[in-house]
Scaffold this motif. Sequence first.
Motif, mmCIF file in Angstrom:
data_model
loop_
_atom_site.group_PDB
_atom_site.id
_atom_site.type_symbol
_atom_site.label_atom_id
_atom_site.label_comp_id
_atom_site.label_asym_id
_atom_site.label_seq_id
_atom_site.Cartn_x
_atom_site.Cartn_y
_atom_site.Cartn_z
ATOM 1 N N GLY A 46 -21.728 28.873 17.325
ATOM 2 C CA GLY A 46 -20.517 29.152 17.447
ATOM 3 C C GLY A 46 -19.526 28.468 18.508
ATOM 4 O O GLY A 46 -20.007 27.959 19.370
ATOM 5 N N GLY A 47 -18.321 28.346 18.099
ATOM 6 C CA GLY A 47 -17.510 27.748 19.096
ATOM 7 C C GLY A 47 -17.735 26.201 19.140
ATOM 8 O O GLY A 47 -17.500 25.343 20.115
ATOM 9 N N GLY A 48 -18.377 25.509 18.256
ATOM 10 C CA GLY A 48 -18.995 24.347 18.211
ATOM 11 C C GLY A 48 -20.223 23.791 18.946
ATOM 12 O O GLY A 48 -20.716 22.893 18.728
ATOM 13 N N GLN A 49 -20.756 25.119 19.388
ATOM 14 C CA GLN A 49 -22.157 24.719 20.059
ATOM 15 C C GLN A 49 -23.306 25.034 19.196
ATOM 16 O O GLN A 49 -23.085 26.419 18.561
ATOM 17 C CB GLN A 49 -22.232 25.537 21.380
ATOM 18 N N VAL A 115 -13.749 19.354 30.751
ATOM 19 C CA VAL A 115 -13.179 18.403 31.616
ATOM 20 C C VAL A 115 -12.424 17.327 31.068
ATOM 21 O O VAL A 115 -11.320 17.007 31.273
ATOM 22 C CB VAL A 115 -14.175 17.798 32.578
ATOM 23 N N LEU A 116 -13.067 16.806 29.583
ATOM 24 C CA LEU A 116 -12.627 15.817 29.009
ATOM 25 C C LEU A 116 -11.089 16.025 28.366
ATOM 26 O O LEU A 116 -10.320 15.487 28.198
ATOM 27 C CB LEU A 116 -13.546 15.373 27.658
ATOM 28 N N SER A 117 -10.951 17.470 27.848
ATOM 29 C CA SER A 117 -9.744 17.878 27.336
ATOM 30 C C SER A 117 -8.760 17.992 28.227
ATOM 31 O O SER A 117 -7.623 18.190 27.815
ATOM 32 C CB SER A 117 -10.176 19.547 26.969
ATOM 33 N N CYS A 118 -9.047 17.792 29.519
ATOM 34 C CA CYS A 118 -7.977 17.695 30.538
ATOM 35 C C CYS A 118 -7.671 16.186 31.054
ATOM 36 O O CYS A 118 -6.760 15.858 31.548
ATOM 37 C CB CYS A 118 -8.299 18.411 31.834
ATOM 38 N N VAL A 119 -8.452 15.239 30.543
ATOM 39 C CA VAL A 119 -8.163 13.959 30.663
ATOM 40 C C VAL A 119 -7.345 13.439 29.523
ATOM 41 O O VAL A 119 -6.596 12.411 29.477
ATOM 42 C CB VAL A 119 -9.663 13.106 30.871
ATOM 43 N N VAL A 120 -7.794 13.758 28.458
ATOM 44 C CA VAL A 120 -6.934 13.476 27.219
ATOM 45 C C VAL A 120 -6.133 14.444 26.808
ATOM 46 O O VAL A 120 -6.401 15.528 26.289
ATOM 47 C CB VAL A 120 -8.071 13.290 25.892
ATOM 48 N N VAL A 121 -4.776 14.237 27.129
ATOM 49 C CA VAL A 121 -3.691 15.377 26.919
ATOM 50 C C VAL A 121 -3.204 15.479 25.651
ATOM 51 O O VAL A 121 -2.430 14.446 25.377
ATOM 52 C CB VAL A 121 -2.787 15.205 28.172
ATOM 53 N N ALA A 122 -3.850 15.966 24.608
ATOM 54 C CA ALA A 122 -3.389 16.311 23.508
ATOM 55 C C ALA A 122 -4.089 17.361 22.505
ATOM 56 O O ALA A 122 -4.985 17.790 23.383
ATOM 57 C CB ALA A 122 -3.698 14.964 22.558
ATOM 58 N N PRO A 123 -3.574 17.814 21.532
ATOM 59 C CA PRO A 123 -4.231 18.989 20.903
ATOM 60 C C PRO A 123 -5.582 18.740 20.592
ATOM 61 O O PRO A 123 -5.747 17.751 19.994
ATOM 62 C CB PRO A 123 -3.145 19.269 19.832
ATOM 63 N N VAL A 124 -6.405 19.659 20.569
ATOM 64 C CA VAL A 124 -7.667 19.311 20.069
ATOM 65 C C VAL A 124 -7.868 20.070 18.924
ATOM 66 O O VAL A 124 -7.547 21.215 18.557
ATOM 67 C CB VAL A 124 -8.796 20.273 21.210
ATOM 68 N N THR A 125 -8.344 19.232 17.692
ATOM 69 C CA THR A 125 -8.347 19.746 16.424
ATOM 70 C C THR A 125 -9.737 20.042 15.933
ATOM 71 O O THR A 125 -10.032 20.095 14.844
ATOM 72 C CB THR A 125 -7.673 18.494 15.603
ATOM 73 N N GLY A 126 -10.762 19.714 17.015
ATOM 74 C CA GLY A 126 -12.280 19.984 16.428
ATOM 75 C C GLY A 126 -13.125 19.573 17.631
ATOM 76 O O GLY A 126 -12.682 19.020 18.511
ATOM 77 N N GLY A 127 -14.532 20.142 17.475
ATOM 78 C CA GLY A 127 -15.303 19.716 18.545
ATOM 79 C C GLY A 127 -16.663 20.061 18.204
ATOM 80 O O GLY A 127 -17.016 20.987 16.903
ATOM 81 N N ASN A 128 -17.609 19.741 18.633
ATOM 82 C CA ASN A 128 -19.136 19.906 18.490
ATOM 83 C C ASN A 128 -19.953 19.617 19.705
ATOM 84 O O ASN A 128 -19.654 18.318 20.180
ATOM 85 C CB ASN A 128 -19.860 19.257 17.061
ATOM 86 N N ILE A 129 -20.950 20.499 19.859
ATOM 87 C CA ILE A 129 -21.804 20.181 20.982
ATOM 88 C C ILE A 129 -23.235 20.186 20.549
ATOM 89 O O ILE A 129 -23.638 21.351 20.062
ATOM 90 C CB ILE A 129 -21.644 21.111 22.210
ATOM 91 N N ALA A 130 -24.083 19.297 20.711
ATOM 92 C CA ALA A 130 -25.548 19.062 20.134
ATOM 93 C C ALA A 130 -26.323 18.908 21.618
ATOM 94 O O ALA A 130 -25.658 18.328 22.436
ATOM 95 C CB ALA A 130 -25.523 18.102 19.252
ATOM 96 N N PRO A 131 -27.520 19.036 21.638
ATOM 97 C CA PRO A 131 -28.223 18.626 22.862
ATOM 98 C C PRO A 131 -28.096 16.992 23.473
ATOM 99 O O PRO A 131 -28.272 16.758 24.557
ATOM 100 C CB PRO A 131 -29.638 18.679 22.430
ATOM 101 N N ASP A 132 -28.091 16.045 22.301
ATOM 102 C CA ASP A 132 -27.862 14.748 22.707
ATOM 103 C C ASP A 132 -26.444 14.151 22.936
ATOM 104 O O ASP A 132 -26.235 13.092 23.443
ATOM 105 C CB ASP A 132 -28.796 13.928 21.757
ATOM 106 N N LYS A 133 -25.590 14.743 22.133
ATOM 107 C CA LYS A 133 -23.965 14.157 22.309
ATOM 108 C C LYS A 133 -23.175 15.316 21.849
ATOM 109 O O LYS A 133 -23.489 16.535 21.369
ATOM 110 C CB LYS A 133 -24.005 13.056 21.310
ATOM 111 N N ALA A 134 -21.929 15.237 22.635
ATOM 112 C CA ALA A 134 -20.826 16.159 21.958
ATOM 113 C C ALA A 134 -19.415 15.297 21.882
ATOM 114 O O ALA A 134 -19.421 14.362 22.063
ATOM 115 C CB ALA A 134 -20.597 17.168 23.132
ATOM 116 N N ARG A 135 -18.575 15.909 21.070
ATOM 117 C CA ARG A 135 -17.428 15.265 20.784
ATOM 118 C C ARG A 135 -16.207 16.462 20.745
ATOM 119 O O ARG A 135 -16.326 17.748 20.560
ATOM 120 C CB ARG A 135 -17.393 14.786 19.281
ATOM 121 N N LEU A 136 -15.040 15.706 20.849
ATOM 122 C CA LEU A 136 -13.781 16.377 20.642
ATOM 123 C C LEU A 136 -13.042 15.553 19.973
ATOM 124 O O LEU A 136 -13.035 14.290 19.956
ATOM 125 C CB LEU A 136 -12.963 16.809 21.917
#
Length: 243
Positions: A46-49, A115-136
């Motif tokens: 849930g929540g992309g995780q 932390v990344l979501s505060c470096v890239v200042v723009a609306p977040v439209t999706g995301g995913n967290i897996a054990p080896d990588k994550a994305r926004l």
Amino acid sequence: MSAQFNAMTTERLFRDDAYLRETSARVVDVDERGITLDRTIFYPQGGGQVGDTGVLVRTNGEPIVVVDTRKGDADAILHVRTDAALRPEIGETLKLAIDWERRYRLMRLHTALHVLSCVVVAPVTGGNIAPDKARLDFDIDMSLLDAQKIERETNALIARGIATETVWITDEELDARPELVKTMSVKPPRGAGRVRLLRIPGIDLQPCGGTHVANIGEIGAIRVLRIKNEGRRNRRVEIALAD
Ligand SMILES: [Zn+2]
């Protein structure tokens, strides 16, 4: 009626302590989809995780391997096993152990996305967290995304080693502060009367029900793997842990 409802509610121990690796719990329901317990340390997808994996050990010592964790009916959490023939008794006490190495990577990557979501200042439209990588995914112009700059600035914030905090606010308080909701695709869970927030003092504050590290320094450092154009409103920044 209320007894039945309670039976389908799983207490979420990971909410108050994401570092619990082992505990015991009672079986309240078993079906072909999974095993429901009265409480759990297994985070449901849930929540992309992604959902946790691990093992449930029966009183007779028989292990039941958990390959995924999902939300079930009402507030139940389903521990998904590959072998549906493994059926612990209702009321039986099981020993629970999550695959901690995997989960800890998820916690570090998940917190890194905050932390990344505060470096890239723009609306977040999706995301995913897996054990080896994550994305926004961001709704942003491609020309504004510089992988080296994002990596450098994210790692500089992580190096501050700030302790994270869990904060609860009411639905009304959240309504009064719509700027807190950065993620357009994942609305914070409503209706329970209160919403859980993750606060990284001085960096980020946003609704989130996931599992996080206690101090952002635990993330170590991240690498930006790639930046991809996945559509006009989905400019994807993919990261991994540096170690
Ligand atoms: Zn989070």
